[in-house]
Each structure stands twice: as C-alpha cells, then as structure tokens.
Design a protein around this motif. Structure first.
Motif, PDB file in Angstrom:
ATOM      1  N   PHE A   1     -46.021  52.171  33.461  1.00 48.03           N
ATOM      2  CA  PHE A   1     -47.396  51.719  33.665  1.00 48.03           C
ATOM      3  C   PHE A   1     -48.100  51.523  32.319  1.00 48.03           C
ATOM      4  O   PHE A   1     -48.701  50.481  32.065  1.00 48.03           O
ATOM      5  N   ARG A   2     -47.985  52.542  31.435  1.00 52.50           N
ATOM      6  CA  ARG A   2     -48.663  52.447  30.128  1.00 52.50           C
ATOM      7  C   ARG A   2     -48.216  51.207  29.367  1.00 52.50           C
ATOM      8  O   ARG A   2     -48.998  50.557  28.704  1.00 52.50           O
ATOM      9  N   GLN A   3     -46.916  50.901  29.455  1.00 52.40           N
ATOM     10  CA  GLN A   3     -46.346  49.809  28.648  1.00 52.40           C
ATOM     11  C   GLN A   3     -46.151  48.513  29.436  1.00 52.40           C
ATOM     12  O   GLN A   3     -45.457  47.608  28.975  1.00 52.40           O
ATOM     13  N   ASP A   4     -46.750  48.470  30.658  1.00 52.43           N
ATOM     14  CA  ASP A   4     -46.666  47.266  31.504  1.00 52.43           C
ATOM     15  C   ASP A   4     -45.231  46.804  31.724  1.00 52.43           C
ATOM     16  O   ASP A   4     -44.916  45.614  31.590  1.00 52.43           O
ATOM     17  N   LEU A   5     -44.345  47.748  32.061  1.00 51.18           N
ATOM     18  CA  LEU A   5     -42.932  47.398  32.263  1.00 51.18           C
ATOM     19  C   LEU A   5     -42.640  46.971  33.704  1.00 51.18           C
ATOM     20  O   LEU A   5     -41.535  46.499  33.996  1.00 51.18           O
ATOM     21  N   GLY A   6     -43.627  47.165  34.606  1.00 53.31           N
ATOM     22  CA  GLY A   6     -43.426  46.789  36.010  1.00 53.31           C
ATOM     23  C   GLY A   6     -42.625  47.824  36.774  1.00 53.31           C
ATOM     24  O   GLY A   6     -42.094  48.789  36.201  1.00 53.31           O
ATOM     25  N   ASP A   7     -42.562  47.639  38.105  1.00 55.00           N
ATOM     26  CA  ASP A   7     -41.786  48.531  38.982  1.00 55.00           C
ATOM     27  C   ASP A   7     -42.068  50.018  38.716  1.00 55.00           C
ATOM     28  O   ASP A   7     -41.144  50.831  38.617  1.00 55.00           O
ATOM     29  N   VAL A   8     -43.354  50.349  38.618  1.00 53.83           N
ATOM     30  CA  VAL A   8     -43.737  51.727  38.285  1.00 53.83           C
ATOM     31  C   VAL A   8     -43.310  52.699  39.392  1.00 53.83           C
ATOM     32  O   VAL A   8     -42.548  53.648  39.150  1.00 53.83           O
ATOM     33  N   ILE A   9     -43.776  52.424  40.611  1.00 54.39           N
ATOM     34  CA  ILE A   9     -43.479  53.369  41.703  1.00 54.39           C
ATOM     35  C   ILE A   9     -41.999  53.307  42.078  1.00 54.39           C
ATOM     36  O   ILE A   9     -41.407  54.300  42.495  1.00 54.39           O
ATOM     37  N   GLU A  10     -41.397  52.138  41.882  1.00 47.42           N
ATOM     38  CA  GLU A  10     -39.952  52.026  42.125  1.00 47.42           C
ATOM     39  C   GLU A  10     -39.208  53.000  41.195  1.00 47.42           C
ATOM     40  O   GLU A  10     -38.202  53.595  41.588  1.00 47.42           O
ATOM     41  N   GLY A  11     -39.692  53.153  39.973  1.00 51.02           N
ATOM     42  CA  GLY A  11     -39.097  54.119  39.032  1.00 51.02           C
ATOM     43  C   GLY A  11     -39.248  55.544  39.547  1.00 51.02           C
ATOM     44  O   GLY A  11     -38.287  56.323  39.559  1.00 51.02           O
ATOM     45  N   TYR A  12     -40.450  55.892  40.007  1.00 56.97           N
ATOM     46  CA  TYR A  12     -40.710  57.238  40.536  1.00 56.97           C
ATOM     47  C   TYR A  12     -39.795  57.501  41.748  1.00 56.97           C
ATOM     48  O   TYR A  12     -39.231  58.583  41.896  1.00 56.97           O
ATOM     49  N   GLU A  13     -39.694  56.484  42.617  1.00 61.00           N
ATOM     50  CA  GLU A  13     -38.887  56.637  43.832  1.00 61.00           C
ATOM     51  C   GLU A  13     -37.406  56.781  43.515  1.00 61.00           C
ATOM     52  O   GLU A  13     -36.680  57.507  44.207  1.00 61.00           O
ATOM     53  N   GLU A  14     -36.976  56.108  42.473  1.00 55.66           N
ATOM     54  CA  GLU A  14     -35.576  56.212  42.044  1.00 55.66           C
ATOM     55  C   GLU A  14     -35.264  57.657  41.618  1.00 55.66           C
ATOM     56  O   GLU A  14     -34.240  58.224  42.007  1.00 55.66           O
ATOM     57  N   VAL A  15     -36.187  58.250  40.845  1.00 56.05           N
ATOM     58  CA  VAL A  15     -35.982  59.644  40.424  1.00 56.05           C
ATOM     59  C   VAL A  15     -35.982  60.552  41.657  1.00 56.05           C
ATOM     60  O   VAL A  15     -35.108  61.423  41.806  1.00 56.05           O
ATOM     61  N   ALA A  16     -36.953  60.355  42.533  1.00 50.27           N
ATOM     62  CA  ALA A  16     -37.068  61.186  43.736  1.00 50.27           C
ATOM     63  C   ALA A  16     -35.781  61.101  44.564  1.00 50.27           C
ATOM     64  O   ALA A  16     -35.246  62.108  45.030  1.00 50.27           O
ATOM     65  N   ARG A  17     -35.268  59.895  44.729  1.00 52.24           N
ATOM     66  CA  ARG A  17     -34.055  59.676  45.527  1.00 52.24           C
ATOM     67  C   ARG A  17     -32.876  60.421  44.904  1.00 52.24           C
ATOM     68  O   ARG A  17     -32.126  61.118  45.580  1.00 52.24           O
ATOM     69  N   ARG A  18     -32.744  60.313  43.586  1.00 48.97           N
ATOM     70  CA  ARG A  18     -31.609  60.971  42.914  1.00 48.97           C
ATOM     71  C   ARG A  18     -31.706  62.492  42.986  1.00 48.97           C
ATOM     72  O   ARG A  18     -30.688  63.179  43.017  1.00 48.97           O
ATOM     73  N   LEU A  19     -32.962  63.020  42.992  1.00 46.47           N
ATOM     74  CA  LEU A  19     -33.130  64.484  43.073  1.00 46.47           C
ATOM     75  C   LEU A  19     -32.930  64.995  44.498  1.00 46.47           C
ATOM     76  O   LEU A  19     -32.709  66.184  44.707  1.00 46.47           O
ATOM     77  N   GLY A  20     -33.084  64.077  45.464  1.00 48.73           N
ATOM     78  CA  GLY A  20     -32.995  64.490  46.861  1.00 48.73           C
ATOM     79  C   GLY A  20     -34.343  64.888  47.443  1.00 48.73           C
ATOM     80  O   GLY A  20     -34.413  65.637  48.420  1.00 48.73           O
ATOM     81  N   VAL A  21     -35.425  64.365  46.856  1.00 44.19           N
ATOM     82  CA  VAL A  21     -36.768  64.618  47.391  1.00 44.19           C
ATOM     83  C   VAL A  21     -36.931  63.771  48.651  1.00 44.19           C
ATOM     84  O   VAL A  21     -36.671  62.572  48.620  1.00 44.19           O
ATOM     85  N   GLU A  22     -37.385  64.390  49.740  1.00 38.76           N
ATOM     86  CA  GLU A  22     -37.602  63.632  50.980  1.00 38.76           C
ATOM     87  C   GLU A  22     -38.940  62.946  50.907  1.00 38.76           C
ATOM     88  O   GLU A  22     -39.962  63.605  50.769  1.00 38.76           O
ATOM     89  N   LEU A  23     -38.952  61.603  50.963  1.00 40.66           N
ATOM     90  CA  LEU A  23     -40.227  60.888  50.846  1.00 40.66           C
ATOM     91  C   LEU A  23     -40.771  60.467  52.201  1.00 40.66           C
ATOM     92  O   LEU A  23     -40.058  60.341  53.151  1.00 40.66           O
TER      93      LEU A  23
END
Ligand code: TMP
Ligand code: ASP
Length: 236
Positions: free
Chosen positions: A214-236
């Motif tokens: 978000f800070r660097q305008d790289l796009g796909d911000v929440i997709e990044g968060y969700e990717e980490v959550a998925r890999r950790l096994g966080v239930e969304l």
C-alpha cells in the motif's frame, strides 16, 4: 457482551466500551492508513482479514507465554479484548533492514541484522512517531525501567515465536511493531499484530506481502495479506 459507546477511533480500528469495565470491543475497519494518516483508503475485506489474522497470532503468542489482551472473536470485524492503559511507546524489532532504518542510516534494504535490533518510537502522529530511547521513556515517565525491561523481553520473545511460525510458511518476518499496556499492574501485549504493522516477504522471491504494498503503490494489497493468512492456516 453489550457494545456500548465508542471510546476511541484510530486510523484503522475503533474501540467500544462494554458492560464489563475491564473489557472493550475493537472493531477492525477497512480503512488503511500510511505515513501517519496522510494516505487513507478503504480496502475491501481488510478489516475482516486483519481481525482474523490478529486473533490467530495473539493465540500463538499467548500459548508461547506472551500475555496478550485477546479474549475472543465476536464477529468478522470485532474482537473482545481486555481494557488496557496503553503505554504510548511502539516497540519495533527488525530482523532485516527495511523502511525507516534504511533511510535513517543509509543501509540497503534486505541486509540481515544479526542479532536483530530493537527501536522505540513515540506514538504521536502529529510528530510522525519520532524515534526515542530508554532515557526519554524514563525522563518523561511513559513507563518505568521495570516495565521497559518487560516490554523488551516480551518483544524479543515474540520474535522467536513468530520468526519460526512465518518461516514454516515460507515467509520472512522482516520487522514488526508491538504496543503494550497495563492491566491490573501487569504489562501485556495490546493493539494488534497484522500485516499492517509488520513487514513480511516471501522467503524465496522476497515479494512484499504486507502494508508496503500500500505504502509503495504495488497493488494487490489485501491479496498479499490473504496469501500470508492462507499459508499460515488462518481461517478467513
Ligand atoms: P518503520 O520502518 O517505518 O520504522 O517501521 C518498522 C515496522 O514497524 C514496520 O513493520 C511498520 C511498523 N510500524 C507501524 O506499524 N506503525 C508505526 O507507527 C511505526 C513507527 C512502525
Ligand atoms: N501506522 C502509520 C500509519 O498508519 C504509519 C505507517 O504504517 O506508514 O499512518
């Protein structure tokens, strides 16, 4: 648990009183802020992702002996927590150089810090969260020496737990910020742990998966968060 009046509204979360004087409800909103509130945008699903992510991490930390304010999830965006008297000091641990450290010291991003380093910042948006040291904390009475010692110990203890947790998911924990508060005379972890307040890179590609998107305008911000959550096994 009854949700009563709003006590406080921050850049990304709101805090509500409850019918229990020792408990408050934190609501994670979709607002996403950077540069001390200069840049604020709503990102769909962020409140929910960060609420679930935070609950997952807080439970891991608590199980590893780091006391936290987390009690239980109430809904997709709400969590019940202990009401702390917050200490206005941000504790940052860095395992890899990034962000303000690189600017301040002319270090290139990505340099490994061995041992990891710790910095304190004053929680004050108007002053852009200036870096402070233990002498400032003591002179201005923000926390006692004993409290600072506990905050440092818990912040490093969290590093050991979280570095391994993320490493097992193929992610580097670059740095993170913790905030503590007082509850019945003890120091416990408050606020949140989410990709808003830490840096997380893919261990192989070093792709950024945190709020730097978000800070660097790289796009796909929440997709990044969700990717980490998925890999950790966080239930969304
Ligand atoms: P920095 O590189 O901007 O000093 O930030 C270090 C880490 O701490 C980074 O993961 C972001 C986090 N952080 C916050 O979440 N909020 C803050 O106010 C500060 C100063 C840092
Ligand atoms: N947490 C601060 C803000 O929301 C600083 C940052 O993340 O850039 O503005």
């Amino acid at each position: 648990m009854k949700k009563l009046t709003e006590l406080y509204s921050g850049k990304a979360k709101s805090v509500y009183a409850t019918d229990d004087a020792d408990r408050v409800i934190m609501e994670f909103r979709d607002d996403t802020s950077a540069f001390d509130g200069l840049k604020i945008v709503q990102l769909a699903r962020k409140g929910k992702v960060n609420n679930k992510f935070n609950a997952f991490i807080m439970e891991k930390l608590s199980a590893a002996g780091v006391p936290t304010h987390f009690e239980r999830l109430l809904s997709d965006n709400e969590v019940l927590v202990k009401k702390l008297q917050m200490i206005p000091v941000e504790c940052v641990v860095r395992n890899i150089a990034a962000g303000s450290l690189c600017k301040r010291l002319g270090i290139s991003e990505g340099q490994e810090l061995n041992p990891p380093t710790l910095e304190f910042f004053l929680k004050n948006d108007a002053l852009h969260d200036p870096m402070i040291n233990e002498y400032h904390i003591r002179s201005f009475g923000w926390a006692s020496d004993a409290e600072v010692a506990i905050m440092k110990d818990l912040t490093f203890r969290a590093n050991n737990v979280l570095k391994t947790l993320f490493a097992n998911a193929g992610i580097l924990l670059v740095d993170y910020k913790l905030e503590f508060g007082r509850f019945n005379g003890t120091i416990i972890l408050g606020d949140e742990f989410s990709p808003d307040g830490c840096r997380l890179w893919d261990a192989t590609t070093r792709k950024k998966l945190d709020k730097d998107r978000f800070r660097q305008d790289l796009g796909d911000v929440i997709e990044g968060y969700e990717e980490v959550a998925r890999r950790l096994g966080v239930e969304l």
